[in-house]
Design a protein around this motif. Sequence first.
Motif, PDB file in Angstrom:
ATOM      1  N   TRP A  15       0.783  -1.061   0.006  1.00 16.72           N
ATOM      2  CA  TRP A  15      -0.080  -0.019   0.002  1.00 16.72           C
ATOM      3  C   TRP A  15       1.043   1.175   0.040  1.00 16.72           C
ATOM      4  N   VAL A  21       2.580  -6.067   1.730  1.00 22.78           N
ATOM      5  CA  VAL A  21       1.281  -6.982   1.936  1.00 22.78           C
ATOM      6  C   VAL A  21       1.312  -8.469   1.246  1.00 22.78           C
ATOM      7  N   THR A  40      -4.713 -16.063   8.544  1.00 20.25           N
ATOM      8  CA  THR A  40      -5.465 -15.032   9.548  1.00 20.25           C
ATOM      9  C   THR A  40      -5.670 -13.662   8.948  1.00 20.25           C
ATOM     10  N   ASN A  41      -6.489 -12.987   9.868  1.00 24.20           N
ATOM     11  CA  ASN A  41      -6.749 -11.744   9.482  1.00 24.20           C
ATOM     12  C   ASN A  41      -5.779 -10.850   9.248  1.00 24.20           C
ATOM     13  N   GLY A  42      -5.728 -10.092   8.129  1.00 24.49           N
ATOM     14  CA  GLY A  42      -4.656  -9.154   7.904  1.00 24.49           C
ATOM     15  C   GLY A  42      -3.402  -9.728   7.139  1.00 24.49           C
ATOM     16  N   SER A  43      -3.666 -11.254   6.724  1.00 25.97           N
ATOM     17  CA  SER A  43      -2.607 -11.922   6.128  1.00 25.97           C
ATOM     18  C   SER A  43      -2.525 -11.489   4.631  1.00 25.97           C
ATOM     19  N   GLY A  44      -3.292 -10.879   3.970  1.00 34.09           N
ATOM     20  CA  GLY A  44      -3.390 -10.286   2.715  1.00 34.09           C
ATOM     21  C   GLY A  44      -4.238 -11.191   1.564  1.00 34.09           C
ATOM     22  N   LYS A  45      -5.135 -11.920   2.204  1.00 36.44           N
ATOM     23  CA  LYS A  45      -6.275 -12.706   1.412  1.00 36.44           C
ATOM     24  C   LYS A  45      -7.174 -11.737   0.539  1.00 36.44           C
ATOM     25  N   SER A  46      -7.691 -10.753   1.111  1.00 34.18           N
ATOM     26  CA  SER A  46      -8.556  -9.930   0.256  1.00 34.18           C
ATOM     27  C   SER A  46      -7.814  -9.127  -0.783  1.00 34.18           C
ATOM     28  N   THR A  47      -6.436  -8.766  -0.272  1.00 32.63           N
ATOM     29  CA  THR A  47      -5.731  -8.008  -1.514  1.00 32.63           C
ATOM     30  C   THR A  47      -5.285  -8.794  -2.435  1.00 32.63           C
TER      31      THR A  47
HETATM   32  N1  LIG Z   1      -6.953   0.126   1.582  1.00 30.05           N
HETATM   33  C1  LIG Z   1      -6.142  -0.046   2.602  1.00 30.05           C
HETATM   34  N2  LIG Z   1      -5.054   0.676   2.487  1.00 30.05           N
HETATM   35  C2  LIG Z   1      -3.939   0.516   3.465  1.00 30.05           C
HETATM   36  N3  LIG Z   1      -3.940  -0.771   4.081  1.00 30.05           N
HETATM   37  C3  LIG Z   1      -4.623  -1.879   3.961  1.00 30.05           C
HETATM   38  C4  LIG Z   1      -5.807  -1.507   3.132  1.00 30.05           C
HETATM   39  N4  LIG Z   1      -6.517  -2.590   2.846  1.00 30.05           N
HETATM   40  C5  LIG Z   1      -5.866  -3.681   3.644  1.00 30.05           C
HETATM   41  N5  LIG Z   1      -4.912  -2.899   4.470  1.00 30.05           N
HETATM   42  C6  LIG Z   1      -3.995  -3.930   4.924  1.00 30.05           C
HETATM   43  O1  LIG Z   1      -3.246  -4.616   4.213  1.00 30.05           O
HETATM   44  C7  LIG Z   1      -3.134  -5.967   4.954  1.00 30.05           C
HETATM   45  C8  LIG Z   1      -3.680  -7.275   4.549  1.00 30.05           C
HETATM   46  O2  LIG Z   1      -5.310  -7.102   4.316  1.00 30.05           O
HETATM   47  P1  LIG Z   1      -6.158  -7.885   3.719  1.00 30.05           P
HETATM   48  O3  LIG Z   1      -5.849  -8.298   2.373  1.00 30.05           O
HETATM   49  O4  LIG Z   1      -7.695  -7.148   3.889  1.00 30.05           O
HETATM   50  O5  LIG Z   1      -6.220  -9.163   4.705  1.00 30.05           O
HETATM   51  P2  LIG Z   1      -7.130 -10.289   4.896  1.00 30.05           P
HETATM   52  O6  LIG Z   1      -8.205 -10.298   3.970  1.00 30.05           O
HETATM   53  O7  LIG Z   1      -6.453 -11.782   4.989  1.00 30.05           O
HETATM   54  O8  LIG Z   1      -7.796 -10.275   6.218  1.00 30.05           O
HETATM   55  C9  LIG Z   1      -3.451  -5.737   6.366  1.00 30.05           C
HETATM   56  O9  LIG Z   1      -2.505  -5.200   7.139  1.00 30.05           O
HETATM   57  C10 LIG Z   1      -4.438  -4.420   6.183  1.00 30.05           C
HETATM   58  O10 LIG Z   1      -4.542  -3.650   7.446  1.00 30.05           O
END
Ligand SMILES: Nc1ncnc2c1ncn2[C@@H]1O[C@H](COP(=O)(O)OP(=O)(O)O)[C@@H](O)[C@H]1O
Length: 226
Positions: A15, A21, A40-47
């Motif tokens: 980011w 990430v 786990t939460n925050g591991s980068g799955k959604s990204t």
């Molecule tokens: N729009 C954003 N801007 C900055 N950081 C982000 C944003 N979205 C997610 N993050 C950060 O990126 C990391 C991965 O997030 P995310 O992909 O949502 O994880 P997951 O889906 O595995 O819970 C986390 O540390 C989160 O805080």
Amino acid sequence: MTEIAVEVSDLNFSWETGARVLDSCCLSVPKGEFWMLLGTNGSGKSTLLKLLAGLLTPKSGKVQILHPVGFVFQNPDHQLVMPTVGADVAFGLVEEKLPISQVRQRVEDALSAVNLLELQRRPIYALSGGQKQRVAIAGAIARQCEVLLLDEPTALLDPDSQLELVAQVRNLVKSRGLTALWVTHRLDELNYCDGAFLLEQGALVDRGDPERLKQRLMQVESSAAE
Ligand SMILES: Nc1ncnc2c1ncn2[C@@H]1O[C@H](COP(=O)(O)OP(=O)(O)O)[C@@H](O)[C@H]1O
Ligand SMILES: [Mg+2]
């Protein structure tokens, strides 16, 4: 040779704020298979899913994916935009400028595929959470998506609707030759997939047999609870 539907090589993403990430991610999903992405939460799955869908641009590395790609979000209320079931599925076809008879056919076929044909005229607000997710999936089927990316689609569902949805997606993948990548943290869903990936702090640390990954995660959870 097995055809590959999703291929990621050496993918890196960070980011604006700077934190890394995704770290040199490599993965591939064979066409016609149902794979899950754990972590786990925050591991980068959604990204990672957003990079696959082209909603984000990688810092470096390559994404190859069959098109069209369908995306199903955790909360269907962020995705369904029209007042009724049939109108919502049809809305996704607007860009294709199809004749009305073909739109009708595609909408009916897609709603039948998720067992919602009889609810075609039902207002979206009158649906359960599981039914809303099936409308979102029908939207992707109507667009004739090759790949479905689903980001924790069962997170807001009760256990019965949860297993019904995962079983239905497995059936769609197998009966229509689709490919799906499904993000979850619910271990019982792993029984339905062909394989799974485990993401830890942006790196893919394991992949393969879902049963083995399930055992690995159960050990991590039980040692965390001690
Ligand atoms: N729009 C954003 N801007 C900055 N950081 C982000 C944003 N979205 C997610 N993050 C950060 O990126 C990391 C991965 O997030 P995310 O992909 O949502 O994880 P997951 O889906 O595995 O819970 C986390 O540390 C989160 O805080
Ligand atoms: Mg997420």
